[in-house]
Design a protein around this motif. Structure first.
Motif, short mmCIF file in Angstrom:
data_model
loop_
_atom_site.label_atom_id
_atom_site.label_comp_id
_atom_site.label_asym_id
_atom_site.label_seq_id
_atom_site.Cartn_x
_atom_site.Cartn_y
_atom_site.Cartn_z
N GLY B 111 0.80 -1.22 0.00
CA GLY B 111 0.00 0.00 0.00
C GLY B 111 0.82 1.26 0.00
N SER B 112 0.11 2.38 0.19
CA SER B 112 0.76 3.69 0.07
C SER B 112 1.70 3.99 1.22
CB SER B 112 -0.32 4.77 0.06
OG SER B 112 -1.28 4.50 -0.91
N ILE B 138 9.71 8.29 -4.46
CA ILE B 138 8.77 7.25 -4.06
C ILE B 138 8.10 6.59 -5.26
CG2 ILE B 138 6.40 7.12 -3.17
CD1 ILE B 138 7.23 8.03 -0.64
N ASP B 139 7.64 7.42 -6.20
CA ASP B 139 6.95 6.87 -7.38
C ASP B 139 7.84 5.93 -8.18
OD1 ASP B 139 4.78 8.19 -6.64
OD2 ASP B 139 4.78 9.67 -8.28
N SER B 140 9.09 6.38 -8.35
CA SER B 140 9.97 5.56 -9.20
C SER B 140 10.31 4.24 -8.51
CB SER B 140 11.24 6.34 -9.54
OG SER B 140 11.91 6.65 -8.35
N ALA B 145 2.48 7.70 -2.85
CA ALA B 145 2.47 8.57 -1.67
C ALA B 145 1.04 9.06 -1.42
CB ALA B 145 3.39 9.76 -1.89
N GLU B 146 0.73 9.17 -0.14
CA GLU B 146 -0.60 9.66 0.25
C GLU B 146 -0.38 10.61 1.42
OE1 GLU B 146 -4.34 7.48 2.25
OE2 GLU B 146 -3.32 6.27 0.73
N VAL B 147 -0.84 11.85 1.27
CA VAL B 147 -0.65 12.83 2.35
C VAL B 147 -2.02 13.39 2.73
CG1 VAL B 147 0.45 15.00 3.04
CG2 VAL B 147 1.62 13.46 1.44
N PRO B 194 0.46 17.11 -10.05
CA PRO B 194 1.10 15.90 -9.50
C PRO B 194 1.23 15.96 -7.96
CG PRO B 194 2.31 16.67 -11.41
CD PRO B 194 1.28 17.72 -11.12
N VAL B 195 1.43 17.17 -7.43
CA VAL B 195 1.51 17.32 -5.97
C VAL B 195 0.10 17.26 -5.37
CG1 VAL B 195 2.28 18.79 -4.06
CG2 VAL B 195 3.57 18.76 -6.20
N ARG B 196 -0.81 17.98 -5.97
CA ARG B 196 -2.20 18.02 -5.46
C ARG B 196 -2.82 16.63 -5.45
NH1 ARG B 196 -4.03 23.56 -6.21
NH2 ARG B 196 -6.18 22.88 -6.14
#
Lengths: 126, 461
Positions: B111-112, B138-140, B145-147, B194-196
């Motif tokens: 998971g994230s 993280i993506d690569s 990612a989850e914030v 991408p950040v949002r």
């Protein structure tokens, strides 16, 4: 120094009434306060000779009341006895450098309380 | 310093301003430039006046000696203040140490990588976290990612969701970050998609539990910086305990640069990374992948099961039975002891709803009303208490005290007499747990003295 004026601070009206009873029976004059802000106000305006201060208080806790008084030139000479619920609170209070003159663990025997009060008043006198 | 004292009640000299600024910078990392002198002056005056300090020099001594006072002051100075990458060293530690350490031990399938920004104000912190996580690659690495940003201010949350910031708020952000993660619009710089996409926002009051299920657990990192300065120490302990429970084992809590967990929680491991102190939830307690014996409650809690320490209902006590009422009552007493009277009122009301004949609950309800200045309600509850149990000495005593304060001496005498009779009949009744360990004999003396006083007043009147 049986005519000394003691400020007793506790948020329970019942405990406060009993502290008052113990002190009045021993010949002291007693002021009371039920929260930290009231305690500070009373300490500054009521000219107590000694303060009995519970730790758990609404508004400002006892540690903070104690520090604020002990770091104030005007009031730092007033002896403060802190009443803590557990021995571990005493070590924490010491760690926090509250500057209290003595710590007593609740429940406290009336004799022990009066002894501590007399000791601190004598020290302050001497 | 005595030369300034008389005048300094009213103003802050340049020399003092410099001294306060230096101290604040050294202990918080916040530099108060000239544009913020007014905020500094007003905050200093507010605090110093509150505690009747004669001079700001005098107040400075208190500030140096009392960490709590320092936090109060900073609270005032930094109300709603936030910026991108505030205390950059913490973001460096997140990127270079925390993310690699956590990802090192787990598969993307789990998971994230979840980060919670508790007390996110207008969004600068969660967006900074998201940018840092993206920068950490993280993506690569195949992770997502989850914030989540939460706050109590709906106004701040609206601005956070809009994600548009003035050039001034980007002053401390490296140009390279601005070009990569912001796009200029007519009203300011907008955080790029991408950040949002990584960041979500919702309303949450940290000290109001239970938390919604989305916040229950499985966090890898929680940022709760400079939020706890708003709370009393008891509430701070509860919040930190709660955050501990919600972290994954091995997860990190980021607190403010100038904050400490000393005296608040001893459950975290402290890790130093590049001069930054981080707080890690130990992993050892939950290495129970093949449990040979039942897990302890603590291990279960550490594994992420939701717990609400301050409001815990006794395990096994169904809320609809009288024992549930007793559990609510105990929780109410603990909350009242911590000064949280609103929450205490809620719990004791629940206790009374479940078991209307629980005299101790009625008594505590009376005490809470009394504390809040609702004397008539207090009289009514103490009256109900003695209606249920006429031997509840302390309810009689409190009724006596209220009548006495109102000058109703005949009434007061009757209550003190009733208290003395009850003391004789049942010296160790249900009320005695509220005596704080004092000998009932002291209570007898207290009642007698009060009775004597009121009798003489009654005769005079």
């Amino acid at each position: 120094m049986a005519s000394a004026r003691i400020l007793a601070v506790d948020d329970s009206p019942t405990i406060l009434a009993m502290l008052e009873e113990i002190l009045v029976s021993a010949g002291y004059e007693v002021l009371t306060a039920e929260d930290g802000a009231e305690a500070l106000e009373s300490a500054r305006n009521g000219k107590p000779d000694l303060i009995l201060l519970d730790v758990m208080l609404p508004k400002l806790d006892g540690y903070r009341v104690c520090r604020l008084l002990k770091f104030d030139q005007k009031y730092k000479a007033i002896p403060i006895i802190m009443l803590t619920a557990k021995a571990e609170e005493q070590s924490m209070a010491t760690g926090l450098r509250t500057g209290a003159d003595q710590y007593l663990t609740k429940p406290v025997e009336p004799e022990r309380l009066l002894e501590a009060v007399a000791d601190e008043l004598a020290k302050a006198e001497g | 310093m005595s030369g300034h004292e008389a005048r300094l009640e009213h103003d802050l000299t340049a020399e003092q301003g410099e001294r306060f600024r230096e101290y604040i910078h050294e202990h918080s990392g916040i530099h108060l430039d000239d544009g913020r002198t007014d905020a500094l002056r007003i905050s200093l005056m507010t605090r110093a006046t509150r505690f009747c300090h004669e001079s700001l020099d005098h107040y400075y001594e208190l500030l140096v000696a009392d960490e709590a006072e320092f936090r109060e002051l900073m609270n005032l100075i930094t109300i709603n203040e936030t910026s991108f990458f505030r205390f950059p060293a913490q973001f460096d530690a997140l990127r270079t140490f925390v993310v690699p350490e956590i990802l090192d031990t787990r598969s993307p399938a789990l998971g994230s990588f979840r980060t919670w920004s508790a007390g996110c104000s207008t969004g600068e912190e969660p967006y900074s976290i998201a940018m840092t996580l993206l920068d950490a690659g993280i993506d690569s690495l195949g992770h997502h990612a989850e914030v989540l940003g939460t706050d109590v201010s709906t106004h701040a949350l609206e601005r956070a969701k809009a994600g548009i910031y003035t050039p001034r708020s980007l002053l401390n952000v490296p140009h390279e970050i601005v070009t990569r993660y912001f796009e200029p619009t007519a009203t300011g710089h907008r955080v790029t998609d991408p950040v949002r996409d990584v960041v979500d926002f919702r309303y949450q009051n940290l000290i109001k539990e239970p938390y919604p299920s989305a916040l229950m657990g499985n966090w890898d990192v929680i940022f709760c910086r400079n939020v706890t300065i708003y709370f009393r120490i008891e509430s701070t302990r509860r919040v930190v305990e709660s955050l501990f429970e919600r972290l994954n084992p091995g997860g990190y809590l980021f607190i403010g640069h100038s904050e400490t967990l000393t005296g608040i929680s001893d459950r975290f491991e402290t890790v130093e990374v590049g001069g930054v102190f981080l707080h890690r939830k130990p992993t050892a307690a939950v290495r129970v992948s093949v449990p040979e014996r039942p897990q302890s409650a603590r291990a279960v809690a550490a594994a992420g099961a939701p717990q609400f320490p301050a409001r815990a209902v006794e395990p096994g006590a169904p809320a609809s039975e009288p024992s549930g009422a007793a559990a609510h009552l105990r929780a109410a007493q603990a909350l009242a002891d911590n000064g949280d009277f609103d929450a205490a009122l809620e719990r004791v009301t629940e206790a009374v709803r479940i078991d209307p004949a629980l005299a101790a609950a009625r008594y505590v309800l009376g005490l809470i009303h009394l504390r809040a200045g609702r004397t008539d309600d207090a009289v009514a509850e103490f009256g109900r208490t003695v209606g249920i149990d006429d031997d509840f000495v302390l309810a009689h005593l409190n009724l006596g005290n209220i009548h006495r304060a109102r000058g109703e001496h005949a009434h007061a005498c009757r209550e003190y007499e009733a208290a003395l009779r009850a003391l004789e009949r049942s010296p160790d009744g249900a009320w005695s747990e509220f005596l704080g360990g004092f000998d009932p004999e002291v209570l007898v003396m207290t009642c007698r003295r009060s009775l004597d006083h009121c009798s003489s007043m009654r005769e005079r009147g």
